[in-house]
Motif scaffolding. Structure first.
Motif, PDB file in Angstrom:
ATOM      1  N   TRP A 183      -4.362  -7.985  -0.541  1.00 14.23           N
ATOM      2  CA  TRP A 183      -5.410  -8.169  -1.548  1.00 14.23           C
ATOM      3  C   TRP A 183      -6.557  -8.892  -0.861  1.00 14.23           C
ATOM      4  O   TRP A 183      -6.387 -10.021  -0.399  1.00 14.23           O
ATOM      5  CB  TRP A 183      -4.852  -8.983  -2.712  1.00 14.23           C
ATOM      6  N   PRO A 184      -7.736  -8.265  -0.754  1.00 12.08           N
ATOM      7  CA  PRO A 184      -8.864  -8.854  -0.014  1.00 12.08           C
ATOM      8  C   PRO A 184      -9.156 -10.293  -0.392  1.00 12.08           C
ATOM      9  O   PRO A 184      -9.485 -11.113   0.479  1.00 12.08           O
ATOM     10  CB  PRO A 184     -10.035  -7.931  -0.384  1.00 12.08           C
ATOM     11  N   VAL A 185      -9.042 -10.633  -1.679  1.00 10.85           N
ATOM     12  CA  VAL A 185      -9.366 -11.983  -2.114  1.00 10.85           C
ATOM     13  C   VAL A 185      -8.392 -13.004  -1.525  1.00 10.85           C
ATOM     14  O   VAL A 185      -8.740 -14.183  -1.363  1.00 10.85           O
ATOM     15  CB  VAL A 185      -9.363 -12.061  -3.663  1.00 10.85           C
ATOM     16  N   LEU A 186      -7.197 -12.563  -1.149  1.00  8.13           N
ATOM     17  CA  LEU A 186      -6.222 -13.449  -0.518  1.00  8.13           C
ATOM     18  C   LEU A 186      -6.317 -13.398   0.998  1.00  8.13           C
ATOM     19  O   LEU A 186      -6.068 -14.400   1.683  1.00  8.13           O
ATOM     20  CB  LEU A 186      -4.795 -13.066  -0.947  1.00  8.13           C
ATOM     21  N   GLU A 187      -6.658 -12.226   1.518  1.00 12.87           N
ATOM     22  CA  GLU A 187      -6.700 -12.054   2.974  1.00 12.87           C
ATOM     23  C   GLU A 187      -7.897 -12.754   3.610  1.00 12.87           C
ATOM     24  O   GLU A 187      -7.846 -13.174   4.763  1.00 12.87           O
ATOM     25  CB  GLU A 187      -6.732 -10.556   3.317  1.00 12.87           C
ATOM     26  N   GLY A 188      -8.986 -12.868   2.854  1.00 11.17           N
ATOM     27  CA  GLY A 188     -10.169 -13.547   3.381  1.00 11.17           C
ATOM     28  C   GLY A 188     -10.727 -12.867   4.614  1.00 11.17           C
ATOM     29  O   GLY A 188     -10.968 -11.659   4.634  1.00 11.17           O
ATOM     30  N   ALA A 189     -10.909 -13.644   5.697  1.00 11.10           N
ATOM     31  CA  ALA A 189     -11.483 -13.113   6.938  1.00 11.10           C
ATOM     32  C   ALA A 189     -10.563 -12.119   7.623  1.00 11.10           C
ATOM     33  O   ALA A 189     -11.008 -11.331   8.483  1.00 11.10           O
ATOM     34  CB  ALA A 189     -11.802 -14.275   7.893  1.00 11.10           C
ATOM     35  N   ASN A 190      -9.295 -12.112   7.288  1.00  5.04           N
ATOM     36  CA  ASN A 190      -8.341 -11.187   7.909  1.00  5.04           C
ATOM     37  C   ASN A 190      -8.418  -9.783   7.323  1.00  5.04           C
ATOM     38  O   ASN A 190      -7.805  -8.859   7.853  1.00  5.04           O
ATOM     39  CB  ASN A 190      -6.905 -11.718   7.741  1.00  5.04           C
ATOM     40  N   TRP A 191      -9.167  -9.629   6.245  1.00  2.79           N
ATOM     41  CA  TRP A 191      -9.264  -8.312   5.615  1.00  2.79           C
ATOM     42  C   TRP A 191     -10.143  -7.386   6.452  1.00  2.79           C
ATOM     43  O   TRP A 191     -11.255  -7.718   6.816  1.00  2.79           O
ATOM     44  CB  TRP A 191      -9.858  -8.446   4.212  1.00  2.79           C
ATOM     45  N   ASN A 192      -9.594  -6.191   6.760  1.00  5.24           N
ATOM     46  CA  ASN A 192     -10.316  -5.205   7.550  1.00  5.24           C
ATOM     47  C   ASN A 192     -10.663  -4.023   6.648  1.00  5.24           C
ATOM     48  O   ASN A 192      -9.817  -3.184   6.353  1.00  5.24           O
ATOM     49  CB  ASN A 192      -9.458  -4.747   8.736  1.00  5.24           C
ATOM     50  N   GLU A 193     -11.900  -3.965   6.227  1.00  5.60           N
ATOM     51  CA  GLU A 193     -12.328  -2.924   5.278  1.00  5.60           C
ATOM     52  C   GLU A 193     -12.256  -1.529   5.875  1.00  5.60           C
ATOM     53  O   GLU A 193     -12.032  -0.545   5.161  1.00  5.60           O
ATOM     54  CB  GLU A 193     -13.757  -3.230   4.818  1.00  5.60           C
ATOM     55  N   THR A 194     -12.410  -1.432   7.186  1.00  6.76           N
ATOM     56  CA  THR A 194     -12.410  -0.102   7.816  1.00  6.76           C
ATOM     57  C   THR A 194     -11.039   0.569   7.756  1.00  6.76           C
ATOM     58  O   THR A 194     -10.930   1.789   7.892  1.00  6.76           O
ATOM     59  CB  THR A 194     -12.844  -0.216   9.293  1.00  6.76           C
ATOM     60  N   GLU A 195      -9.993  -0.207   7.553  1.00  7.02           N
ATOM     61  CA  GLU A 195      -8.646   0.360   7.478  1.00  7.02           C
ATOM     62  C   GLU A 195      -8.241   0.723   6.051  1.00  7.02           C
ATOM     63  O   GLU A 195      -7.142   1.230   5.812  1.00  7.02           O
ATOM     64  CB  GLU A 195      -7.628  -0.636   8.041  1.00  7.02           C
ATOM     65  N   PHE A 196      -9.151   0.474   5.109  1.00 10.41           N
ATOM     66  CA  PHE A 196      -8.824   0.735   3.706  1.00 10.41           C
ATOM     67  C   PHE A 196      -9.202   2.156   3.322  1.00 10.41           C
ATOM     68  O   PHE A 196     -10.314   2.614   3.598  1.00 10.41           O
ATOM     69  CB  PHE A 196      -9.564  -0.249   2.800  1.00 10.41           C
ATOM     70  N   GLU A 197      -8.279   2.858   2.688  1.00  9.45           N
ATOM     71  CA  GLU A 197      -8.524   4.193   2.147  1.00  9.45           C
ATOM     72  C   GLU A 197      -7.865   4.267   0.774  1.00  9.45           C
ATOM     73  O   GLU A 197      -6.648   4.170   0.653  1.00  9.45           O
ATOM     74  CB  GLU A 197      -7.947   5.268   3.071  1.00  9.45           C
ATOM     75  N   TRP A 198      -8.676   4.419  -0.262  1.00 13.34           N
ATOM     76  CA  TRP A 198      -8.145   4.311  -1.620  1.00 13.34           C
ATOM     77  C   TRP A 198      -7.072   5.348  -1.921  1.00 13.34           C
ATOM     78  O   TRP A 198      -6.121   5.077  -2.674  1.00 13.34           O
ATOM     79  CB  TRP A 198      -9.275   4.378  -2.644  1.00 13.34           C
ATOM     80  N   LYS A 199      -7.170   6.543  -1.331  1.00 19.74           N
ATOM     81  CA  LYS A 199      -6.148   7.571  -1.582  1.00 19.74           C
ATOM     82  C   LYS A 199      -4.798   7.138  -1.018  1.00 19.74           C
ATOM     83  O   LYS A 199      -3.749   7.375  -1.632  1.00 19.74           O
ATOM     84  CB  LYS A 199      -6.585   8.910  -0.976  1.00 19.74           C
ATOM     85  N   ASP A 200      -4.817   6.472   0.132  1.00 16.62           N
ATOM     86  CA  ASP A 200      -3.561   5.987   0.711  1.00 16.62           C
ATOM     87  C   ASP A 200      -2.918   4.920  -0.175  1.00 16.62           C
ATOM     88  O   ASP A 200      -1.695   4.862  -0.306  1.00 16.62           O
ATOM     89  CB  ASP A 200      -3.815   5.401   2.110  1.00 16.62           C
ATOM     90  N   ILE A 201      -3.763   4.095  -0.788  1.00 19.52           N
ATOM     91  CA  ILE A 201      -3.252   3.055  -1.685  1.00 19.52           C
ATOM     92  C   ILE A 201      -2.553   3.684  -2.886  1.00 19.52           C
ATOM     93  O   ILE A 201      -1.486   3.227  -3.320  1.00 19.52           O
ATOM     94  CB  ILE A 201      -4.389   2.132  -2.163  1.00 19.52           C
ATOM     95  N   LEU A 202      -3.123   4.772  -3.423  1.00 24.71           N
ATOM     96  CA  LEU A 202      -2.507   5.456  -4.558  1.00 24.71           C
ATOM     97  C   LEU A 202      -1.141   6.013  -4.183  1.00 24.71           C
ATOM     98  O   LEU A 202      -0.183   5.957  -4.972  1.00 24.71           O
ATOM     99  CB  LEU A 202      -3.420   6.573  -5.068  1.00 24.71           C
TER     100      LEU A 202
END
Length: 260
Positions: free
Chosen positions: A151-170
């Motif tokens: 969860w980005p709000v918990l990951e903070g600076a460790n969150w990598n947006e480039t690795e996020f793909e909403w279809k994969d999350i589904l």
């Protein structure tokens, strides 16, 4: 079956009440005088007819206000609990079924019980083990969040947006058995035009709050309370409050755009 009988009896009674002839003694006479067996006189039918009779408010003239005449008795004797937004006979029957289901789930498993039933009882016991749940705290939920990519709000600076793909999350939501209709609602269901076929039904996603509130924006007090609740939830999970306020605001703005 009982619901079907209730609907049929309601229809018959409402048709009769339109001519202002339905009274308790007349229903009884109608049942007693039927020689052709066209009127159901089983205990279930009689009970359903009595429910309809009890729901009437015979002090109301049906031609003046048919709704109050047909449902006034139910309205007068029914109190809406604090945990419900409405009470209907479907709610009442649903609560009764849940009570029956609870009784079944709390019964000991039999040696020859089929696996789906025994598993249901095991899952129920796990959900009701409050001591174990309190001991686990948020650990299980946090582990699930990590499996989903964090969860980005918990990951903070460790969150990598480039690795996020909403279809994969589904896909991950589906595999973990978590509801995944927030962006796109897709389900396999029976074709209403041909019950022998299965079709894929696709619709808009499910919002976290009713659309009627979200379209009013953050100025609406319900939306504001929703935002504060989400921020508090993130803080409980360990997020920094200032980061949570910004991240949740961005997410809420996106949800408001979806609602519009």
């Amino acid at each position: 079956m009982k619901i079907y009988i209730f609907v049929v009896v309601c229809s018959i009674t409402f048709c009769l009440t339109a001519s202002n002839v339905v009274r308790k003694d007349e229903i009884e006479n109608l049942i007693d005088s039927d020689d052709n067996g066209l009127v159901c006189t089983t205990p279930g039918c009689i009970k359903a007819a009595q429910i309809v009779q009890d729901n009437l408010d015979e002090t109301i003239e049906p031609c003046d206000d048919f709704f109050k005449f047909a449902c006034g008795g139910f309205i007068k004797r029914t109190t809406i609990p604090n945990d419900k937004g409405q009470v209907t006979y479907f709610n009442i029957i649903g609560d009764r079924i849940l009570k029956q289901l609870q009784t079944v789930l709390e019964e000991p498993s039999l040696p020859n019980e089929i696996i789906p039933f025994s598993n249901l009882k095991k899952f129920y016991k796990l959900c009701m083990d409050k001591q174990a749940i309190e001991k686990d705290g948020l650990q299980t939920v946090k582990n699930i969040l990590r499996k989903l990519g964090g969860w980005p709000v918990l990951e903070g600076a460790n969150w990598n947006e480039t690795e996020f793909e909403w279809k994969d999350i589904l896909y991950k939501f589906r595999r973990l058995g978590i509801p995944s209709s927030n962006i796109v609602y897709a389900v396999v269901t029976i074709n209403s035009l041909n019950s022998s076929q299965l079709i894929i039904e696709i619709d808009g996603g499910t919002l976290g709050l009713d659309r009627e509130y979200l379209i009013q924006g953050t100025e609406n007090e319900v939306v504001e309370a929703y935002y504060e609740y989400l921020v508090d939830l993130a803080v409980i999970f360990g997020a920094d409050k200032s980061i949570a306020e910004k991240e949740i605001k961005d997410a809420l703005d996106f949800e408001i755009k979806l609602a519009k």
